[in-house]
Write a protein that holds these residues in place. Structure first.
Motif, PDB file in Angstrom:
ATOM      1  N   ARG A   1      -3.461  10.785   1.982  1.00 18.59           N
ATOM      2  CA  ARG A   1      -3.736  11.362   3.299  1.00 18.59           C
ATOM      3  C   ARG A   1      -4.081  12.829   3.089  1.00 18.59           C
ATOM      4  NH1 ARG A   1       0.077  11.197   8.676  1.00 18.59           N
ATOM      5  NH2 ARG A   1       1.498  12.477   7.441  1.00 18.59           N
ATOM      6  N   ILE A   2      -5.328  13.163   3.387  1.00 21.66           N
ATOM      7  CA  ILE A   2      -5.789  14.544   3.236  1.00 21.66           C
ATOM      8  C   ILE A   2      -5.343  15.359   4.443  1.00 21.66           C
ATOM      9  CG2 ILE A   2      -7.784  13.966   1.796  1.00 21.66           C
ATOM     10  CD1 ILE A   2      -9.538  14.080   4.332  1.00 21.66           C
ATOM     11  N   ASN A   3      -5.490  16.676   4.341  1.00 21.74           N
ATOM     12  CA  ASN A   3      -5.205  17.518   5.499  1.00 21.74           C
ATOM     13  C   ASN A   3      -6.333  17.368   6.518  1.00 21.74           C
ATOM     14  OD1 ASN A   3      -2.659  19.210   5.015  1.00 21.74           O
ATOM     15  ND2 ASN A   3      -3.700  19.259   3.028  1.00 21.74           N
TER      16      ASN A   3
ATOM     17  N   LEU B   1      -7.102   8.482   3.552  1.00 24.45           N
ATOM     18  CA  LEU B   1      -6.518   8.328   4.893  1.00 24.45           C
ATOM     19  C   LEU B   1      -6.814   9.633   5.647  1.00 24.45           C
ATOM     20  CD1 LEU B   1      -4.693   6.775   6.909  1.00 24.45           C
ATOM     21  CD2 LEU B   1      -2.710   7.684   5.705  1.00 24.45           C
ATOM     22  N   ILE B   2      -7.588   9.514   6.708  1.00 29.76           N
ATOM     23  CA  ILE B   2      -8.065  10.708   7.417  1.00 29.76           C
ATOM     24  C   ILE B   2      -7.238  10.906   8.694  1.00 29.76           C
ATOM     25  CG2 ILE B   2     -10.094  11.893   8.333  1.00 29.76           C
ATOM     26  CD1 ILE B   2     -11.808   9.660   6.999  1.00 29.76           C
ATOM     27  N   PRO B   3      -6.492  12.009   8.770  1.00 31.03           N
ATOM     28  CA  PRO B   3      -5.652  12.198   9.957  1.00 31.03           C
ATOM     29  C   PRO B   3      -6.467  12.679  11.165  1.00 31.03           C
ATOM     30  CG  PRO B   3      -5.430  14.087   8.499  1.00 31.03           C
ATOM     31  CD  PRO B   3      -6.363  13.124   7.803  1.00 31.03           C
ATOM     32  N   LYS B   4      -5.931  12.394  12.335  1.00 31.62           N
ATOM     33  CA  LYS B   4      -6.420  12.959  13.602  1.00 31.62           C
ATOM     34  C   LYS B   4      -7.927  12.864  13.777  1.00 31.62           C
ATOM     35  CE  LYS B   4      -2.431  16.037  13.679  1.00 31.62           C
ATOM     36  NZ  LYS B   4      -1.831  15.727  12.370  1.00 31.62           N
TER      37      LYS B   4
ATOM     38  N   GLY C   1      -1.155   6.390  14.738  1.00 29.78           N
ATOM     39  CA  GLY C   1      -0.156   7.439  14.509  1.00 29.78           C
ATOM     40  C   GLY C   1       0.628   7.728  15.777  1.00 29.78           C
ATOM     41  N   LEU C   2       1.784   7.066  15.878  1.00 30.21           N
ATOM     42  CA  LEU C   2       2.529   7.116  17.144  1.00 30.21           C
ATOM     43  C   LEU C   2       3.080   8.499  17.483  1.00 30.21           C
ATOM     44  CD1 LEU C   2       3.636   3.994  15.819  1.00 30.21           C
ATOM     45  CD2 LEU C   2       4.090   3.960  18.248  1.00 30.21           C
ATOM     46  N   ALA C   3       3.422   9.294  16.464  1.00 28.32           N
ATOM     47  CA  ALA C   3       4.075  10.573  16.758  1.00 28.32           C
ATOM     48  C   ALA C   3       3.091  11.591  17.330  1.00 28.32           C
ATOM     49  CB  ALA C   3       4.723  11.116  15.476  1.00 28.32           C
ATOM     50  N   ASP C   4       1.996  11.808  16.608  1.00 22.25           N
ATOM     51  CA  ASP C   4       1.001  12.759  17.117  1.00 22.25           C
ATOM     52  C   ASP C   4       0.376  12.261  18.415  1.00 22.25           C
ATOM     53  OD1 ASP C   4       0.575  15.208  15.499  1.00 22.25           O
ATOM     54  OD2 ASP C   4       0.457  13.764  13.879  1.00 22.25           O
TER      55      ASP C   4
ATOM     56  N   ALA D   1       0.858  -1.192   0.000  1.00 20.92           N
ATOM     57  CA  ALA D   1       0.000   0.000   0.000  1.00 20.92           C
ATOM     58  C   ALA D   1       0.888   1.234   0.000  1.00 20.92           C
ATOM     59  CB  ALA D   1      -0.898  -0.006   1.233  1.00 20.92           C
ATOM     60  N   ILE D   2       0.361   2.311  -0.576  1.00 25.85           N
ATOM     61  CA  ILE D   2       1.105   3.579  -0.589  1.00 25.85           C
ATOM     62  C   ILE D   2       0.131   4.694  -0.258  1.00 25.85           C
ATOM     63  CG2 ILE D   2       2.286   5.283  -2.056  1.00 25.85           C
ATOM     64  CD1 ILE D   2       3.458   3.029  -3.664  1.00 25.85           C
ATOM     65  N   PHE D   3       0.558   5.605   0.647  1.00 19.78           N
ATOM     66  CA  PHE D   3      -0.273   6.800   0.772  1.00 19.78           C
ATOM     67  C   PHE D   3       0.501   8.027   0.350  1.00 19.78           C
ATOM     68  CE2 PHE D   3       1.354   6.846   5.226  1.00 19.78           C
ATOM     69  CZ  PHE D   3       1.581   8.205   5.461  1.00 19.78           C
ATOM     70  N   LEU D   4      -0.144   8.760  -0.560  1.00 14.12           N
ATOM     71  CA  LEU D   4       0.393  10.050  -1.001  1.00 14.12           C
ATOM     72  C   LEU D   4      -0.021  11.052   0.066  1.00 14.12           C
ATOM     73  CD1 LEU D   4      -0.737   9.378  -4.595  1.00 14.12           C
ATOM     74  CD2 LEU D   4       1.569  10.152  -4.069  1.00 14.12           C
ATOM     75  N   ASP D   5       0.977  11.689   0.652  1.00 14.15           N
ATOM     76  CA  ASP D   5       0.681  12.535   1.818  1.00 14.15           C
ATOM     77  C   ASP D   5       0.511  14.002   1.424  1.00 14.15           C
ATOM     78  OD1 ASP D   5       0.268  13.262   4.424  1.00 14.15           O
ATOM     79  OD2 ASP D   5       2.398  13.383   4.933  1.00 14.15           O
ATOM     80  N   LEU D   6      -0.634  14.552   1.804  1.00 11.61           N
ATOM     81  CA  LEU D   6      -0.854  15.993   1.627  1.00 11.61           C
ATOM     82  C   LEU D   6      -0.720  16.711   2.973  1.00 11.61           C
ATOM     83  CD1 LEU D   6      -4.091  15.920  -0.603  1.00 11.61           C
ATOM     84  CD2 LEU D   6      -1.708  15.851  -1.324  1.00 11.61           C
ATOM     85  N   GLU D   7      -0.586  15.919   4.053  1.00 13.19           N
ATOM     86  CA  GLU D   7      -0.635  16.518   5.400  1.00 13.19           C
ATOM     87  C   GLU D   7       0.759  16.860   5.949  1.00 13.19           C
ATOM     88  OE1 GLU D   7      -1.091  14.394   8.866  1.00 13.19           O
ATOM     89  OE2 GLU D   7      -2.409  15.768   9.909  1.00 13.19           O
ATOM     90  N   ASP D   8       1.188  16.158   6.988  1.00  7.41           N
ATOM     91  CA  ASP D   8       2.301  16.660   7.792  1.00  7.41           C
ATOM     92  C   ASP D   8       3.690  16.616   7.157  1.00  7.41           C
ATOM     93  OD1 ASP D   8       0.711  17.552   9.756  1.00  7.41           O
ATOM     94  OD2 ASP D   8       1.203  16.034  11.239  1.00  7.41           O
ATOM     95  N   SER D   9       3.869  15.875   6.067  1.00  6.02           N
ATOM     96  CA  SER D   9       5.204  15.890   5.444  1.00  6.02           C
ATOM     97  C   SER D   9       5.291  16.974   4.375  1.00  6.02           C
ATOM     98  CB  SER D   9       5.535  14.521   4.836  1.00  6.02           C
ATOM     99  OG  SER D   9       4.704  14.263   3.734  1.00  6.02           O
ATOM    100  N   VAL D  10       4.221  17.762   4.221  1.00  8.21           N
ATOM    101  CA  VAL D  10       4.202  18.796   3.188  1.00  8.21           C
ATOM    102  C   VAL D  10       4.138  20.180   3.837  1.00  8.21           C
ATOM    103  CG1 VAL D  10       2.900  19.728   1.219  1.00  8.21           C
ATOM    104  CG2 VAL D  10       3.046  17.245   1.556  1.00  8.21           C
TER     105      VAL D  10
END
Ligand code: 1VU
Ligand code: MG
Length: 318
Positions: free
Chosen positions: A76-78, A103-106, A164-167, A38-47
């Protein structure tokens, strides 16, 4: 509805989930050719903020133009609390038929998922999208953890949770700054030998709670990032621990972690052979009218068949 369904394994392998910052076009081809399930294209925290629009455009372009073979593809959306999220959703749902999941963060409360489901349903209807999008919710806040049982039941679109271990560490005030790592102070002094310090697993409660919530609804449970990508031993250990519990996969934040995850989350040959032996022995026992038998000095019964089938189902998709 009360039920006792045990087979909660994934329908498609999700052993390794590669994180791909959507502003890093230079990473895309390598990711597409990688063995990641699986791959997630990240629009959130790495951008970075100034790259948000470019990253979104890149994600749309990449999902349409690059051959991702049969990988599970996510974006991963914002976060719902940002001004970027609504446009992320509109663009990727409207223009990316190849997308499998958002992929929905938080995610904090079930209503977060409801709100997104309502939006996605409207967009899907307006464009007559035939392949319904799934959701993967990131549990990475104290609030999300408190509501995880409601979140898994919040929408038919929810197919998996990621931890999500970091947040999550930040949300709790955990005193660690290495993503996914244990804190060396978290341990006990063993009574025997008095001053023998034993390091303990500080993520066990959170991971177990997520796993239990997932499996009560037949969802995939995915463990999150391990930041020190040069520490292969550390990654393998963290992955093996959650694989043993029942998790289906783990994020890879660097290509070097993909093969490790693929190997760890596929049951070993020994596990597969033992599972097959249990099923054969139970078939013989049942032919004699018995519900329990012994195999190599161990009790096996009807529950053992379910345990064995659960292992074999993971091997089948891997
Ligand atoms: O050998 P090549 O030059 O062909 O390729 C490099 C590099 O381009 C490539 N690579 C990747 N390819 C695909 N996906 C990736 N994520 C990825 N990372 C690197 O692999 C080759 C070796 O790379 P490297 O060792 O030189 O690594 P860099 O210094 O270029 O990059 C390291 C970081 C950690 C910055 C990079 O791997 C990265 O951006 N990872 C993903 C970060 C991310 O998505 N973070 C958000 C998820 S984690 C989270 O939200 C909580 C913290
Ligand atoms: Mg996060």
């Amino acid at each position: 509805m009360s039920h006792t369904i045990v087979n909660t394994g994934p329908k498609k392998a999700q052993r390794s989930q590669l994180a791909l910052p959507a502003n890093r076009f230079d990473f895309f081809e390598k990711a597409a050719r990688s063995p990641a399930d699986a791959i997630f294209l990240d629009l959130e925290d790495s951008v970075a903020i100034e790259d948000k629009h470019k990253a979104r455009d890149n994600a749309v372009k990449a999902l349409n133009e690059i051959d991702w073979s049969d990988k599970l593809m996510l974006v991963r959306i914002n976060g719902l609390d940002t001004q970027y999220m609504y446009q992320d959703l509109i663009d990727i749902v409207k223009h990316c038929p190849r997308l499998d999941r958002v992929l929905i963060p938080k995610v904090g409360v079930a209503a977060d998922v409801y709100a997104l489901d309502m939006l996605v349903t409207q967009i899907e209807k307006s464009i007559k999208r035939t392949n319904r999008l799934g959701f993967e919710c990131l549990i990475e806040t104290a609030l999300g953890m408190s509501n995880v049982e409601q979140i898994v039941a919040s929408s038919q679109r929810v197919e998996a949770l990621s931890f999500g271990l970091a947040d999550y560490a930040a949300s709790l005030g955990t005193r660690t700054s290495t993503i996914g790592a244990n804190h060396p102070d978290y341990g006990i002094l063993a009574q025997e030998g008095k001053h023998n310090f034993i390091e303990q697993d500080m993520w066990h409660y959170a991971q177990m709670r997520i796993l239990n919530a997932c499996k009560s609804h037949g969802l995939c449970a995915i463990d999150g990032p391990f930041g020190d990508f040069n520490d292969k031993k550390g990654y393998r250990c963290a992955a093996k621990r959650v694989a043993a519990l029942g998790f289906d996969g783990k994020w890879a934040i660097h290509p070097s972690q993909i093969e490790l995850a693929n190997e760890v989350f596929k049951p070993s040959n020994e596990e597969i052979e033992k599972a097959q032996a249990i099923i054969q022995a139970m078939q013989k026992a049942q032919a004699k009218g018995l519900g329990a038998a012994s195999l190599d000095g161990e009790l096996i019964d009807i529950a053992s068949i379910k345990m064995a089938e659960s292992i074999l189902s993971k091997a089948l998709v891997a």
